[in-house]
Enzyme design. Structure first.
Site, mmCIF file in Angstrom:
data_model
loop_
_atom_site.group_PDB
_atom_site.id
_atom_site.type_symbol
_atom_site.label_atom_id
_atom_site.label_comp_id
_atom_site.label_asym_id
_atom_site.label_seq_id
_atom_site.Cartn_x
_atom_site.Cartn_y
_atom_site.Cartn_z
ATOM 1 N N HIS A 100 -32.995 -37.762 51.069
ATOM 2 C CA HIS A 100 -33.322 -37.194 49.758
ATOM 3 C C HIS A 100 -34.268 -38.114 49.007
ATOM 4 O O HIS A 100 -34.150 -39.340 49.090
ATOM 5 C CB HIS A 100 -32.057 -36.917 48.923
ATOM 6 C CG HIS A 100 -31.121 -38.070 48.836
ATOM 7 N ND1 HIS A 100 -30.268 -38.419 49.861
ATOM 8 C CD2 HIS A 100 -30.893 -38.982 47.849
ATOM 9 C CE1 HIS A 100 -29.558 -39.473 49.510
ATOM 10 N NE2 HIS A 100 -29.936 -39.852 48.293
ATOM 11 N N HIS A 102 -35.533 -39.149 45.328
ATOM 12 C CA HIS A 102 -35.225 -39.085 43.898
ATOM 13 C C HIS A 102 -36.549 -38.981 43.127
ATOM 14 O O HIS A 102 -37.411 -39.852 43.271
ATOM 15 C CB HIS A 102 -34.529 -40.366 43.431
ATOM 16 C CG HIS A 102 -33.184 -40.630 44.037
ATOM 17 N ND1 HIS A 102 -32.011 -40.376 43.360
ATOM 18 C CD2 HIS A 102 -32.813 -41.151 45.237
ATOM 19 C CE1 HIS A 102 -30.972 -40.733 44.118
ATOM 20 N NE2 HIS A 102 -31.440 -41.210 45.265
HETATM 21 P P1 AMP Z 1 -28.254 -42.105 47.008
HETATM 22 O O1 AMP Z 1 -27.381 -43.121 46.320
HETATM 23 O O2 AMP Z 1 -29.705 -42.494 47.107
HETATM 24 O O3 AMP Z 1 -27.676 -41.706 48.368
HETATM 25 O O4 AMP Z 1 -28.256 -40.836 46.067
HETATM 26 C C1 AMP Z 1 -27.292 -39.836 46.109
HETATM 27 C C2 AMP Z 1 -27.440 -39.068 44.833
HETATM 28 O O5 AMP Z 1 -26.785 -37.837 44.967
HETATM 29 C C3 AMP Z 1 -26.842 -39.772 43.604
HETATM 30 O O6 AMP Z 1 -27.853 -39.976 42.625
HETATM 31 C C4 AMP Z 1 -25.762 -38.792 43.147
HETATM 32 O O7 AMP Z 1 -25.632 -38.752 41.739
HETATM 33 C C5 AMP Z 1 -26.253 -37.485 43.725
HETATM 34 N N1 AMP Z 1 -25.242 -36.471 43.965
HETATM 35 C C6 AMP Z 1 -24.038 -36.640 44.566
HETATM 36 N N2 AMP Z 1 -23.397 -35.468 44.651
HETATM 37 C C7 AMP Z 1 -24.207 -34.532 44.100
HETATM 38 C C8 AMP Z 1 -24.101 -33.136 43.866
HETATM 39 N N3 AMP Z 1 -23.019 -32.423 44.259
HETATM 40 N N4 AMP Z 1 -25.126 -32.488 43.248
HETATM 41 C C9 AMP Z 1 -26.213 -33.186 42.848
HETATM 42 N N5 AMP Z 1 -26.375 -34.499 43.041
HETATM 43 C C10 AMP Z 1 -25.388 -35.175 43.647
#
Ligand code: AMP
Ligand code: ZN
Length: 114
Positions: A100, A102
């Site tokens: 993903h 950001h």
């Molecule tokens: P990372 O730490 O780079 O793996 O980012 C994962 C991101 O996913 C974090 O910023 C979380 O806040 C986000 N996240 C986790 N669960 C969900 C969800 N159900 N919907 C939207 N974002 C999410």
């Protein structure tokens, strides 16, 4: 069975605040925003981390960046600037193992990142 959270969102099994989608890419608002605009842009294809990319994924990664530019325009952060971040692995703080990007904007960003 694929129990990946983000595959759940792309597949419609988990509710996401989706702001863009096409054949290869889905974008949705981060559930815990770290900036006024915080959108996650992901491939529909389940790719765990940047390390799992293959040469054939090149167009897919291009599509993610084109979607990011379009979203930055639509969400009003293109003019002042924005940041795109990918966390890869433990030291970077990756918590969801579906690739993903950001998209962050709407405030000044510090450098270097924490
Ligand atoms: P990372 O730490 O780079 O793996 O980012 C994962 C991101 O996913 C974090 O910023 C979380 O806040 C986000 N996240 C986790 N669960 C969900 C969800 N159900 N919907 C939207 N974002 C999410
Ligand atoms: Zn997945």
């Amino acid at each position: 069975m694929n129990d990946c959270l983000f595959c759940g969102i792309t597949g419609g099994k988990v509710k996401g605040n989706i702001v863009y989608q096409d054949d290869s890419v889905v974008a949705f608002k981060d559930i815990k925003p770290r900036a006024p605009v915080h959108i996650l842009i992901i491939p529909r294809k389940h790719i765990p981390t940047l390390l799992d990319l293959e040469p054939a994924d090149g167009p897919l990664i291009g599509a993610i960046f084109f979607a990011a530019a379009k979203l930055a325009q639509e969400h009003g952060i293109a003019e002042n600037g924005y940041r795109i971040v990918v966390n890869c692995g433990a030291d970077a703080g990756q918590t969801v193992f579906h690739l993903h990007y950001h998209l962050l904007g709407g405030r000044h960003m510090g450098w270097p990142p924490g």
